[in-house]
Enzyme design. Structure first.
Site, PDB file in Angstrom:
ATOM      1  N   LYS A 156       9.623  -1.589  -8.142  1.00  0.00           N
ATOM      2  CA  LYS A 156       8.845  -1.078  -7.012  1.00  0.00           C
ATOM      3  C   LYS A 156       9.775  -0.384  -6.016  1.00  0.00           C
ATOM      4  CE  LYS A 156       5.520  -2.829  -3.568  1.00  0.00           C
ATOM      5  NZ  LYS A 156       4.847  -4.066  -3.088  1.00  0.00           N
ATOM      6  N   SER A 176       0.097  -3.625  -2.841  1.00  0.00           N
ATOM      7  CA  SER A 176       0.941  -2.443  -2.741  1.00  0.00           C
ATOM      8  C   SER A 176       1.797  -2.191  -3.978  1.00  0.00           C
ATOM      9  CB  SER A 176       1.837  -2.555  -1.508  1.00  0.00           C
ATOM     10  OG  SER A 176       2.716  -3.660  -1.593  1.00  0.00           O
ATOM     11  N   SER A 227       0.120  -8.337  -2.666  1.00  0.00           N
ATOM     12  CA  SER A 227       0.561  -7.078  -3.266  1.00  0.00           C
ATOM     13  C   SER A 227       0.990  -7.166  -4.722  1.00  0.00           C
ATOM     14  CB  SER A 227       1.688  -6.466  -2.439  1.00  0.00           C
ATOM     15  OG  SER A 227       1.185  -6.005  -1.206  1.00  0.00           O
TER      16      SER A 227
END
Length: 489
Positions: free
Chosen positions: A88, A163, A187
């Site tokens: 990420k 996210s 997330s």
């Protein structure tokens, strides 16, 4: 099947290969049935072919991934030797950009890596790139101004969640078998639920957030994976103290993968909680049915189920969470300004980011500390209420994965977007407040073709309870071979 030479990206065997569990792929490499260069090349070619439709990646590391794969040979004993993984875009990886998907960060390339990246490399993973997220990781959708929307591989007009949405989409689309994510309000669990994956938020401070920070009240790192076993093996890699950590979770009695194989070995007492932690949210009937069906399944497996009403429904949860979360976003924005070498302006970031930045700068220290104190008090009451239960079952989401463009934090009402995001995912952030581990499991599939997930919340620092339950449910309702359309095409 011997996999050597099966690297043509259009070949059905390769599509199947990239959708297999990461631990199985590592075993094939150890046995010499597949080489790491072949597997990594297949992953890179699959990314090049599919990502223009999905937009899961913010950076693809073709050259460094090929170099790392070339150094891994058959017989490598490391648990994930030669397996491609995506990271990420909010954790620093040496030599790769870290943008947090914001224009403010430009082409910034960090000079050092997070401890967790070192652990992933030591386990043999090959990093193939960085994945998209909403700007600064604020929203549970992935539609940054800088990189555009990431699409759900199950339905391209829907969000993959956020996210860690880029990571989830990359796995669900068959570009990588596993990906890194982190979870400060859901997330990992939200995109896992949207994309039909397993998503575990470990217990608070189970995984070091160093060297940048000593600990985190809300955020913990983990992975997006297809199976409970991959999740357990990855947690064994990531978990544990690093020098200088301000606090850390107590170690498990044995490796998580071993505890998963042992199972719980007893009848567990499980609470079913459907009441909303966020006042004003409504529960989609499909999401409620999934939770009730999961409760019936757990009962059929011999566990004791009881419907409960935890004391987590409060009208001030979102404001207090924002007062605690906002300074974290403000500090990232401030770092972006330091990198840019100037004061941050509203033009540098998206409207919602600017709104949170301004609120955090003006709320005052006493307001922040009071909000933190109220959240900690609420956490104590919730954890105390849940103490008699081995696990708590909830829906993973309150709504079906929303349409792209519905919640993005831009436009004339960014704060309204932020509030609507809470109504989409009311069951997740409360677990970041309590610090308990929680896992999203893709048990079902709705008539709309989208995954339908449930969440299990465990006792403090007891991830092994959730992993054993996940393995039990996975054996009863296998989900790993249930593939998104784009992963099969």
């Amino acid at each position: 099947m011997h996999w050597a030479g099966w690297v043509g990206v259009g070949c059905p065997a390769v599509r199947e290969l990239l959708c297999r569990p990461a631990a199985e792929l590592a075993q094939l490499i150890r046995q010499g049935e597949l080489s790491s260069p072949e597997l990594v090349e297949a992953s890179l070619r699959r990314i090049d072919e599919v990502d223009p439709q999905i937009r899961a990646f913010s950076h693809v590391a073709h050259e460094s991934a090929r170099q790392a794969a070339a150094e891994i040979a058959a017989g490598d004993p490391r648990p994930f030797a030669g397996v491609p993984i995506a990271i990420k875009d909010n954790r620093p990886v040496e030599g790769m950009p870290m943008t947090v998907c914001s224009d403010l960060f430009g082409s910034f390339r960090p000079f050092r890596e997070s401890f967790l990246i070192g652990r992933l490399r030591a386990a043999g993973f090959v990093i193939v790139g960085k994945t998209a997220m909403p700007e600064m990781g604020i929203l549970p959708t992935t539609e940054s101004r800088r990189f555009g929307p990431t699409h759900n591989p199950w339905a391209l007009d829907r969000t993959p969640g956020g996210s860690s949405g880029g990571s989830a989409a990359a796995v669900a689309a068959g570009m990588v078998p596993i990906a890194h994510g982190n979870d400060g309000g859901g997330s990992i669990r939200i995109p896992a639920a949207c994309c039909g994956l397993v998503g575990l938020k470990p217990a608070r401070n189970r995984v070091s957030v160093g060297p940048e920070d000593g600990h985190s009240f809300l955020v913990c790192d983990g992975v997006l994976a297809r199976t409970a076993r991959d999740t357990a093996l990855a947690l064994d890699v990531l978990a544990g103290y690093e020098p200088g950590d301000a606090s850390w979770a107590p170690p498990p009695p044995a490796p998580y993968a071993e505890l998963l194989e042992r199972g719980s070995g007893r009848r567990l007492r499980i609470g079913l909680a459907l009441n909303m932690p966020l006042e004003g949210a409504t529960l989609d009937p499909v999401c409620e049915t999934a939770a009730r069906d999961a409760a019936a399944l757990l009962a059929s497996l011999g566990h004791e189920l009881e419907e409960i009403t935890p004391p987590w429904t409060r009208s001030d949860v979102l404001p207090d969470f924002t007062r605690a979360f906002g300074p974290l976003i403000s500090s990232v924005t401030h770092v972006g300004g330091l990198i840019a070498g100037r004061e941050v302006t509203a033009d540098d970031v998206e409207p919602l980011t600017w709104e949170l930045y301004e609120r955090a700068r003006t709320q005052g220290t006493l307001s922040y500390l009071a909000a933190q104190s109220r959240l900690e008090g609420m956490a104590r009451s919730v954890v105390s209420f849940l103490a008699p239960y081995d696990a708590v079952l909830t829906p993973a989401l309150a709504l079906r994965p929303v349409l792209i463009g519905e919640i993005h934090g831009r436009g004339p009402d960014p704060w309204g977007n932020y509030q609507r995001s809470g109504y989409f995912t009311p069951y997740t952030a409360i677990v970041n407040v309590t610090g308990q581990p929680a896992i999203s499991l893709p048990l079902y599939q709705g008539e709309d073709g989208l995954p339908t997930a449930v969440q299990l919340i465990g006792p403090p620092a007891r991830e092994e309870v959730l992993l054993a339950l996940a393995a039990e449910l996975e054996a009863a309702v296998p989900w790993a071979d249930r593939l998104a359309p784009i992963a099969k095409s």
